[in-house]
Design an enzyme around this catalytic site. Structure first.
Site, mmCIF file in Angstrom:
data_model
loop_
_atom_site.group_PDB
_atom_site.id
_atom_site.type_symbol
_atom_site.label_atom_id
_atom_site.label_comp_id
_atom_site.label_asym_id
_atom_site.label_seq_id
_atom_site.Cartn_x
_atom_site.Cartn_y
_atom_site.Cartn_z
ATOM 1 N N TYR A 1 0.777 -1.490 -0.086
ATOM 2 C CA TYR A 1 -0.089 0.091 0.021
ATOM 3 C C TYR A 1 0.722 1.109 -0.074
ATOM 4 C CZ TYR A 1 -3.863 -3.156 1.222
ATOM 5 O OH TYR A 1 -5.036 -4.100 1.182
ATOM 6 N N GLU B 1 0.863 14.264 -8.627
ATOM 7 C CA GLU B 1 0.896 15.618 -7.792
ATOM 8 C C GLU B 1 2.208 16.293 -8.579
ATOM 9 O OE1 GLU B 1 -1.415 16.920 -5.940
ATOM 10 O OE2 GLU B 1 -2.605 15.059 -6.267
ATOM 11 N N GLU C 1 5.695 17.029 2.023
ATOM 12 C CA GLU C 1 4.940 17.521 0.553
ATOM 13 C C GLU C 1 3.902 16.284 0.529
ATOM 14 O OE1 GLU C 1 3.019 19.442 -1.736
ATOM 15 O OE2 GLU C 1 4.955 20.178 -1.350
ATOM 16 N N LYS D 1 -4.794 24.580 5.263
ATOM 17 C CA LYS D 1 -3.909 24.300 4.240
ATOM 18 C C LYS D 1 -2.554 25.035 4.037
ATOM 19 C CE LYS D 1 -7.175 22.948 0.502
ATOM 20 N NZ LYS D 1 -7.699 23.430 -1.093
ATOM 21 N N ASP D 2 -2.716 26.493 4.583
ATOM 22 C CA ASP D 2 -1.718 27.399 4.554
ATOM 23 C C ASP D 2 -0.581 26.897 5.575
ATOM 24 O OD1 ASP D 2 -2.650 29.047 2.633
ATOM 25 O OD2 ASP D 2 -3.346 30.502 4.329
ATOM 26 N N SER E 1 1.168 23.852 4.095
ATOM 27 C CA SER E 1 1.836 24.461 3.186
ATOM 28 C C SER E 1 3.019 25.048 3.764
ATOM 29 C CB SER E 1 1.328 25.194 2.190
ATOM 30 O OG SER E 1 2.208 25.756 1.077
ATOM 31 N N GLU F 1 -4.488 18.550 2.092
ATOM 32 C CA GLU F 1 -5.223 19.188 1.251
ATOM 33 C C GLU F 1 -6.266 18.465 0.652
ATOM 34 O OE1 GLU F 1 -2.737 20.929 -1.809
ATOM 35 O OE2 GLU F 1 -1.947 22.415 -0.416
#
Length: 124
Positions: free
Chosen positions: A16, A28, A69, A94-95, A98, A76
């Site tokens: 997996y 991505e 990442e 999300k910020d 990131s 996300e």
């Protein structure tokens, strides 16, 4: 039916993980870019014949950026699934995710500079 065999369970988990890594690297854009940067830096490591310690730091830096990442991408995707429309709280989450990637990338750049600046400077 749940598989209760320890070894089989671990093999499934690893499979997996490989599937997830493959999906990440093939779907991505940010990971694709980072993957190729990692390959380029790895090639530079062979070209400049970096030390074992430098290889360890470089490998750690590449893995750290790609892992964070990947976690950022997962955050996300979950956020988009839970709340597909714009929401300031989701944007904040999300910020932050990131921002974690940013810290890892800056650390990786510093490691790369420490390893490669002296070697590149010797060429000129």
């Amino acid at each position: 039916m749940k598989d209760n065999k320890f070894v089989r369970g671990r093999i499934k988990s690893v499979s997996y993980s490989f599937i997830g890594a493959y999906r990440l690297v093939t779907s991505e854009h940010s990971i694709i870019v980072q993957f190729f940067i990692g390959l380029a830096v790895t090639a530079a490591g062979f070209y400049f014949d970096i030390s074992a310690t430098e290889w360890m730091l470089q490998t750690l830096a590449i893995g750290m950026v790609m892992a964070i990442e990947g976690a950022n991408t997962a955050v996300e995707k979950i956020c988009d699934f839970i709340h597909p429309d714009f929401n300031p709280k989701i944007g904040f989450i999300k910020d932050i995710a990131s921002g974690a990637v940013f810290f890892a990338a800056v650390a990786a750049i510093v490691i790369g500079a420490i390893i490669y600046y002296p070697k590149v400077a010797m060429l000129f």
